[in-house]
Design an enzyme around this catalytic site. Sequence first.
Site, PDB file in Angstrom:
ATOM      1  CG  ASP A  62     -62.387  94.056   0.290  1.00  0.00           C
ATOM      2  OD1 ASP A  62     -63.084  93.687  -0.415  1.00  0.00           O
ATOM      3  OD2 ASP A  62     -62.951  93.480   1.677  1.00  0.00           O
ATOM      4  CG  ASP A  77     -68.831  93.389   0.824  1.00  0.00           C
ATOM      5  OD1 ASP A  77     -69.599  93.548   1.308  1.00  0.00           O
ATOM      6  OD2 ASP A  77     -69.019  92.657  -0.281  1.00  0.00           O
ATOM      7  CG  ASP A 122     -61.643  90.944   4.621  1.00  0.00           C
ATOM      8  OD1 ASP A 122     -61.908  91.471   3.474  1.00  0.00           O
ATOM      9  OD2 ASP A 122     -62.768  90.032   5.461  1.00  0.00           O
TER      10      ASP A 122
END
Length: 228
Positions: A12, A14, A175
């Site tokens: 991922d 951001d 995240d």
Amino acid sequence: MKDARLRLVIFDVDGTLVDSQADILSAMSAAFAGERLPMPHREQVLGIVGLSLPEAMLRLAPDRDEAVRARMVAGYKDAYMTLRARSGVAQSSPFYPGARAILDRLGAVPDVLLGVATGKSQRGLDKLIEGHGLQGVFVTRQVADHHPSKPHPAMIEAALSETGVDAQDAVMVGDTVYDLDMARAAGVTAIAVSWGYHPPDTLRHADAVIDAFDALPGVLNTMWGTVI
């Protein structure tokens, strides 16, 4: 490595590789202000990072009609691009500690491929890669323009198809619960990072949780045997 099988590590962006929350919050504030709507709480906004923008706006402004949300998506995109152009990628979306080093380390392993699966647009990801000098690092780049929003597994499925890597030989590093659920749906290992935008206690169903990037090679070595 013990065999010649290719492995794939999908990241991922951001909240995982870069911290872009300041610009995300500012751009979202501009999108809501453009419609004279109150800005959601910080936790609410960061909670939708990783989703495609239409899905994010649906969750943040569920009582508004589709036309309003479409204008908010456009307003967000315009504001985000303006903010990034003003400060530059390195300042607006800085790497988390150890992020660039782990990309370089993994990229140096002959049978390990790197990819990205992000809620960013193609334009947004291209600008980030250019700004951080990441050209050629990721062999597969999956963005929101071409797929259903996370946690749909389409991004990972496309990455596996493009690289020819089996699901059992791939991991997703992210995240948010959207990253983890996407990985589960695609049948790949889910590795969560604790420093991102979703609270660590929401990531407990990950196959592994790391608190720093230098822990990632050890996790991969445990999963795959001695690789890195």
